[in-house]
Design a protein around this motif. Structure first.
Motif, PDB file in Angstrom:
ATOM      1  N   ASP A  84      38.396  44.002  29.481  1.00  0.00           N
ATOM      2  CA  ASP A  84      38.028  43.166  30.629  1.00  0.00           C
ATOM      3  C   ASP A  84      37.662  41.774  30.119  1.00  0.00           C
ATOM      4  O   ASP A  84      36.512  41.490  29.798  1.00  0.00           O
ATOM      5  CB  ASP A  84      36.837  43.811  31.361  1.00  0.00           C
ATOM      6  CG  ASP A  84      36.444  43.035  32.596  1.00  0.00           C
ATOM      7  OD1 ASP A  84      37.292  42.287  33.128  1.00  0.00           O
ATOM      8  OD2 ASP A  84      35.281  43.165  33.032  1.00  0.00           O
ATOM      9  N   HIS A 105      43.048  42.878  31.619  1.00  0.00           N
ATOM     10  CA  HIS A 105      42.301  43.909  32.353  1.00  0.00           C
ATOM     11  C   HIS A 105      43.074  45.225  32.302  1.00  0.00           C
ATOM     12  O   HIS A 105      44.063  45.415  33.006  1.00  0.00           O
ATOM     13  CB  HIS A 105      42.078  43.487  33.804  1.00  0.00           C
ATOM     14  CG  HIS A 105      41.302  42.205  33.944  1.00  0.00           C
ATOM     15  ND1 HIS A 105      39.950  42.131  33.699  1.00  0.00           N
ATOM     16  CD2 HIS A 105      41.697  40.946  34.282  1.00  0.00           C
ATOM     17  CE1 HIS A 105      39.529  40.878  33.886  1.00  0.00           C
ATOM     18  NE2 HIS A 105      40.578  40.143  34.232  1.00  0.00           N
ATOM     19  N   ASN A 125      35.331  42.057  25.278  1.00  0.00           N
ATOM     20  CA  ASN A 125      35.192  41.853  26.720  1.00  0.00           C
ATOM     21  C   ASN A 125      34.365  40.605  27.019  1.00  0.00           C
ATOM     22  O   ASN A 125      33.770  39.995  26.125  1.00  0.00           O
ATOM     23  CB  ASN A 125      34.535  43.079  27.359  1.00  0.00           C
ATOM     24  CG  ASN A 125      35.447  44.294  27.316  1.00  0.00           C
ATOM     25  OD1 ASN A 125      36.616  44.224  27.680  1.00  0.00           O
ATOM     26  ND2 ASN A 125      34.899  45.413  26.858  1.00  0.00           N
TER      27      ASN A 125
END
Length: 333
Positions: A183, A194, A216
């Motif tokens: 992410d 993603h 992330n």
């Protein structure tokens, strides 16, 4: 230091480009040989002049010393070392280099990534190993790798990273087990990554994002960033090789050949590549392994661990019957 054909200094690859090249480079070697197996009469590669000839020609040796020297440089049967380097035609340069040992006699293929910041000596000066390509192209780079590791580089393969996405799309995408939830957003690069952890079928564009991922938005992810990312790219490469080396891809030879004619340069002949392709199919993707030369970062260089490097060479990269000794290596301190 050897390497007479000089080229202009090249600009540095970005981390993103470096990562993609690793995957494209080794894949190119395997797939190109496999494709050409059906296009050219196979011809076993002939080994270049060995280091033994240079030593014999410049030394006054007794018969006993000569016999010991010949024994030390006796080659294994059907064992070749190939330096695979990735380049970016838009930025220039080569920050990604993998020394691939094709051990047809031992039924395995082993690739070792060479860290771009590895300390070496080029023209009498301490430099990072990636500077060798900028100074003298593939010839000098191969000489530097060979001298440091104490083993020959038999052949070289140069791959443009732009072939990566085309290859993945041409084989119909790749089934890959994504190791972590991803992410990440970078508005400056117009980049969004993603993906949920687990098995997924990736097309070329998606594959680029997966191998590019480091962490992330909140800092979580691999926990080791570059180490985790390298492990992902190596696992991805195995998945690609497994899917590529199948009979179902026989009908795509024309497309594969066009891709490689555009993105690959090598001193291996078509017949050599056909022979290597047959051996790669016989060896199988399950016997394809990767690692990285062991070393320690101390700004501005990575210093290779002498004992661990020697062990790795003798276990996976050494084309000679006898083990290499520490004095065969020339690792700067």
């Amino acid at each position: 230091m050897a390497g007479s054909r000089l080229r202009p200094r090249q600009r540095k690859l970005t981390n993103f480009q470096i990562l993609l090249v690793v995957v494209a480079a080794v894949l190119a070697l395997l797939l190109l040989g496999w494709v050409l197996l059906f296009r050219a009469p196979e011809q076993k590669p002939q080994l270049p002049q060995d280091a033994l000839e240079d030593v014999i020609g410049s030394a006054d040796l007794t018969e006993e010393e000569m016999a010991a020297l010949r024994s030390h440089y006796e080659r294994k049967k059907d064992f070749y070392t190939i330096l695979v380097s990735g380049v970016d035609s838009s930025a220039g340069g080569s920050d990604t280099n993998i020394l691939v040992a094709v051990d047809a006699g031992g039924n395995c293929i082993y690739g070792v990534s060479i860290p771009r910041d590895t300390k070496t000596i080029i023209n009498g000066k301490a430099r990072k190993i990636n500077a060798a390509y900028a100074v003298g192209g593939m010839d000098l780079l191969a000489d530097v790798v060979s001298e440091q590791l104490g083993i020959p580089v038999d052949y070289t393969v140069q791959v443009d990273l732009k072939g990566f996405e085309a290859l993945v799309d041409e084989i119909g995408g790749v089934d890959f087990n994504i190791p972590v939830d991803m992410d990440y957003d970078d508005p400056y690069q117009d980049l969004s990554i993603h993906f949920e952890k687990g098995l997924r079928h990736l097309n070329g564009e998606e594959a680029l994002k997966v191998v590019r991922f480091r962490h992330n938005n909140d800092g979580t992810g691999y926990g080791s960033e570059d180490i985790g990312r390298m492990r992902t790219q190596q696992n991805f490469l195995k998945a690609v090789a497994k899917q590529t080396l199948t009979v179902s891809n026989l009908g795509k030879m024309d497309e594969f050949v066009k891709i490689f004619q555009t993105y690959v340069k090598t001193d291996l002949t078509l017949g050599n590549l056909a022979w290597l392709g047959k051996e790669a199919v016989s060896i199988g993707a399950e016997n394809l392994e990767f690692s990285t030369l062991p070393g320690t970062w101390k700004s501005p260089y990575i210093y290779l661990d002498r004992e661990k490097t020697l062990q790795l060479i003798n276990e996976h990269l050494n084309p000679y019957v006898e083990d290499r000794r520490m004095e065969d290596l020339k690792l700067p301190s």
